[in-house]
Scaffold this motif. Structure first.
Motif, PDB file in Angstrom:
ATOM      1  N   LEU A  55      -9.371  -6.328   4.591  1.00  0.00           N
ATOM      2  CA  LEU A  55      -8.044  -6.817   4.976  1.00  0.00           C
ATOM      3  C   LEU A  55      -7.191  -5.747   5.650  1.00  0.00           C
ATOM      4  O   LEU A  55      -6.195  -6.071   6.294  1.00  0.00           O
ATOM      5  N   LYS A  56      -7.577  -4.472   5.478  1.00  0.00           N
ATOM      6  CA  LYS A  56      -6.890  -3.361   6.140  1.00  0.00           C
ATOM      7  C   LYS A  56      -5.389  -3.364   5.858  1.00  0.00           C
ATOM      8  O   LYS A  56      -4.564  -3.247   6.765  1.00  0.00           O
ATOM      9  N   VAL A  57      -5.038  -3.509   4.588  1.00  0.00           N
ATOM     10  CA  VAL A  57      -3.616  -3.489   4.245  1.00  0.00           C
ATOM     11  C   VAL A  57      -3.073  -2.074   4.454  1.00  0.00           C
ATOM     12  O   VAL A  57      -3.813  -1.081   4.458  1.00  0.00           O
ATOM     13  N   HIS A  58      -1.756  -1.980   4.625  1.00  0.00           N
ATOM     14  CA  HIS A  58      -1.120  -0.693   4.868  1.00  0.00           C
ATOM     15  C   HIS A  58      -0.679  -0.002   3.574  1.00  0.00           C
ATOM     16  O   HIS A  58      -0.491   1.223   3.554  1.00  0.00           O
ATOM     17  N   ALA A  59      -0.481  -0.774   2.524  1.00  0.00           N
ATOM     18  CA  ALA A  59      -0.109  -0.235   1.217  1.00  0.00           C
ATOM     19  C   ALA A  59      -0.420  -1.292   0.178  1.00  0.00           C
ATOM     20  O   ALA A  59      -0.520  -2.484   0.496  1.00  0.00           O
ATOM     21  N   ILE A  60      -0.580  -0.857  -1.068  1.00  0.00           N
ATOM     22  CA  ILE A  60      -0.867  -1.786  -2.165  1.00  0.00           C
ATOM     23  C   ILE A  60       0.207  -1.633  -3.240  1.00  0.00           C
ATOM     24  O   ILE A  60       0.541  -0.519  -3.654  1.00  0.00           O
ATOM     25  N   TRP A  61       0.726  -2.758  -3.680  1.00  0.00           N
ATOM     26  CA  TRP A  61       1.649  -2.843  -4.814  1.00  0.00           C
ATOM     27  C   TRP A  61       0.872  -3.437  -5.985  1.00  0.00           C
ATOM     28  O   TRP A  61       0.304  -4.508  -5.888  1.00  0.00           O
ATOM     29  N   GLY A  62       0.844  -2.705  -7.095  1.00  0.00           N
ATOM     30  CA  GLY A  62       0.101  -3.147  -8.257  1.00  0.00           C
ATOM     31  C   GLY A  62      -1.150  -2.301  -8.454  1.00  0.00           C
ATOM     32  O   GLY A  62      -1.368  -1.330  -7.724  1.00  0.00           O
ATOM     33  N   PRO A  63      -1.981  -2.658  -9.450  1.00  0.00           N
ATOM     34  CA  PRO A  63      -1.893  -3.801 -10.363  1.00  0.00           C
ATOM     35  C   PRO A  63      -0.675  -3.714 -11.290  1.00  0.00           C
ATOM     36  O   PRO A  63       0.046  -2.731 -11.281  1.00  0.00           O
ATOM     37  N   THR A  64      -0.525  -4.788 -12.073  1.00  0.00           N
ATOM     38  CA  THR A  64       0.642  -4.875 -12.943  1.00  0.00           C
ATOM     39  C   THR A  64       0.338  -4.577 -14.402  1.00  0.00           C
ATOM     40  O   THR A  64       1.237  -4.649 -15.226  1.00  0.00           O
ATOM     41  N   ASN A  65      -0.909  -4.268 -14.728  1.00  0.00           N
ATOM     42  CA  ASN A  65      -1.173  -3.806 -16.089  1.00  0.00           C
ATOM     43  C   ASN A  65      -2.107  -2.607 -16.025  1.00  0.00           C
ATOM     44  O   ASN A  65      -2.904  -2.451 -15.092  1.00  0.00           O
ATOM     45  N   SER A  66      -1.994  -1.749 -17.010  1.00  0.00           N
ATOM     46  CA  SER A  66      -2.672  -0.463 -16.962  1.00  0.00           C
ATOM     47  C   SER A  66      -4.183  -0.577 -17.082  1.00  0.00           C
ATOM     48  O   SER A  66      -4.911   0.274 -16.546  1.00  0.00           O
ATOM     49  N   GLY A  67      -4.685  -1.598 -17.773  1.00  0.00           N
ATOM     50  CA  GLY A  67      -6.123  -1.763 -17.863  1.00  0.00           C
ATOM     51  C   GLY A  67      -6.755  -1.926 -16.497  1.00  0.00           C
ATOM     52  O   GLY A  67      -7.792  -1.318 -16.185  1.00  0.00           O
ATOM     53  N   GLU A  68      -6.125  -2.739 -15.645  1.00  0.00           N
ATOM     54  CA  GLU A  68      -6.623  -2.913 -14.277  1.00  0.00           C
ATOM     55  C   GLU A  68      -6.404  -1.651 -13.448  1.00  0.00           C
ATOM     56  O   GLU A  68      -7.259  -1.253 -12.657  1.00  0.00           O
ATOM     57  N   SER A  69      -5.254  -1.026 -13.638  1.00  0.00           N
ATOM     58  CA  SER A  69      -4.944   0.160 -12.842  1.00  0.00           C
ATOM     59  C   SER A  69      -5.893   1.310 -13.172  1.00  0.00           C
ATOM     60  O   SER A  69      -6.280   2.093 -12.288  1.00  0.00           O
ATOM     61  N   LEU A  70      -6.307   1.421 -14.421  1.00  0.00           N
ATOM     62  CA  LEU A  70      -7.278   2.447 -14.799  1.00  0.00           C
ATOM     63  C   LEU A  70      -8.589   2.268 -14.034  1.00  0.00           C
ATOM     64  O   LEU A  70      -9.296   3.240 -13.747  1.00  0.00           O
ATOM     65  N   ALA A  71      -8.902   1.022 -13.684  1.00  0.00           N
ATOM     66  CA  ALA A  71     -10.147   0.737 -12.964  1.00  0.00           C
ATOM     67  C   ALA A  71     -10.013   0.890 -11.454  1.00  0.00           C
ATOM     68  O   ALA A  71     -11.021   1.081 -10.760  1.00  0.00           O
ATOM     69  N   THR A  72      -8.789   0.808 -10.920  1.00  0.00           N
ATOM     70  CA  THR A  72      -8.620   0.779  -9.462  1.00  0.00           C
ATOM     71  C   THR A  72      -8.010   2.041  -8.867  1.00  0.00           C
ATOM     72  O   THR A  72      -8.126   2.269  -7.664  1.00  0.00           O
TER      73      THR A  72
END
Length: 397
Positions: free
Chosen positions: A100-117
């Protein structure tokens, strides 16, 4: 929720102003949209925060586009429902970066997902703003692209522990989290810090948020002599079942902890309104009203602009305001630098000093990406909600 194209003028450093910045930076030659990836757990047991954030995201994007965009470029929100699942969040992140070639990412909204990404985004040098509180998610050496616009879990934990031990004068505590990565991490840290402070953790548990009957855990906590229950979960369903169980047991113990304790969704899940009494949660000065019933001027202006367009009665104002701030900060970086390059956006955020947002005033440097002011984290009376804002918890000054 209704969101309309009415040329809404955002306050603070809103992008109605930023879209017409007269800056010395190169003019934007492109006309393609500014693509913002939005990793949102819109469904599942941990969906309450994302639903609130999403209202702010859509409102901000609509307002920017209604005012002409960012120097003629529209903001496009590309949303993926991660359902609170780290695997789905990883897949969505990879899609946003490579396809998708996004310019920036907002999120994830919980830390479990953010730890993975977070590491994936770092490898892709993807500008990332998130509201996830686990401390390790911010590391300017490992993740120079990641910026936090919510408090860290240390800030949250300090506020909860300080209220529990110093104001509520509790000496025996039960600590309860859910079974997500966030719930386990937060409950472990909370229990350790409570014990270091000289109080006793008499019961500790991580409960599956879908567990229908909370009676066994509540009985264990009561039998252990708990004088307060400290909660670390974003699951409003789990929280409501715990509060209903407390009432059925006739146990007059306070609940203290996570901001989700005050989510408007809880009201519809309670057996009776009184079950919400003696519940105190993390809050923010920007989203708290005083004895006169008034909010801070900037927050009040946003509430007025959203009136009739965004529902606030069943969510938290800080979730909505944080969503607005995130979109504005991405669009503002593009307007200020004349570029959607990763380096330009990240470089601009690294210069922010007390940038006035609706949720808070954010400051970043190349060596510090925790941007939320410590002094703005307070405790709220969870049942005092009014359009997602709250009165201060009893005894809190």
């Amino acid at each position: 929720m209704m969101i309309t194209r009415r040329g809404l003028a955002l306050g603070g450093t809103g992008l109605v102003a930023a879209s017409s910045f007269g800056l010395a930076s190169p003019a934007l030659a492109q006309t393609d949209p500014i693509r913002i990836g939005w990793l949102a757990a819109m469904t599942g047991p941990s969906s309450a925060p994302a639903i609130g954030f999403n209202r702010g995201v859509l409102f901000a994007a609509e307002a920017i586009n209604a005012s002409g965009g960012v120097k003629g470029r529209k903001v496009e929100i590309i949303t993926r429902d991660t359902q609170g699942d780290p695997t789905k969040a990883v897949n969505a992140t990879q899609e946003m970066i490579s396809q998708l070639k996004v310019h920036a990412i907002w999120g994830p909204t919980n830390s479990g997902e953010s730890l993975a990404t977070t590491a994936i985004m770092a490898r892709g040098k993807m500008p990332n703003i998130h509201p996830c509180v686990v401390d390790s998610l911010i590391d300017t050496k490992k993740y120079p692209n990641a910026f936090r616009i919510a408090p860290s879990n240390t800030q949250w934990d300090d506020a909860v522990r300080g209220y529990t031990l110093n104001i509520a004068k509790v000496k025996k505590v039960a600590v309860v989290g859910d079974t997500t990565g966030y719930g386990v991490t937060a409950a472990n840290a909370s229990a350790a810090n409570i014990q270091k402070a000289g109080a006793e953790v008499v019961y500790k548990a991580n409960i599956d948020a879908t567990q229908p009957d909370m009676t066994p855990d509540m009985l264990r906590a009561r039998n252990a002599g708990a004088e307060a229950i400290v909660i670390w979960s974003v699951s409003t369903g789990m929280i409501a079942r715990l509060l209903n169980t407390r009432a059925k047991m006739g146990w007059d113990v306070p609940f203290i902890g996570h901001p989700a304790l005050s989510s408007g969704e809880i009201a519809s899940l309670l057996d009776k309104p009184d079950n919400w009494k003696k519940v105190y949660c993390i809050g923010y000065r920007s989203c708290s009203y005083g004895a006169d019933g008034k909010l801070p001027d900037r927050t009040e202006s946003l509430v007025q602009k959203m009136s009739g367009k965004v529902a606030l009665n069943d969510t938290l104002m800080w979730w909505v305001a944080c969503g607005v701030d995130a979109v504005e900060m991405i669009a503002e970086a593009v307007a200020a630098t004349g570029s959607t390059s990763n380096e330009a956006i990240i470089g601009y955020w690294n210069t922010l000093k007390a940038r006035p947002g609706y949720y808070g005033n954010f400051s970043f440097t190349p060596d510090e990406h925790n941007g939320y002011p410590v002094g703005d984290v307070i405790m709220s009376d969870a049942s005092s909600g009014r359009n997602g804002t709250f009165a201060l918890a009893p005894g809190y000054g």
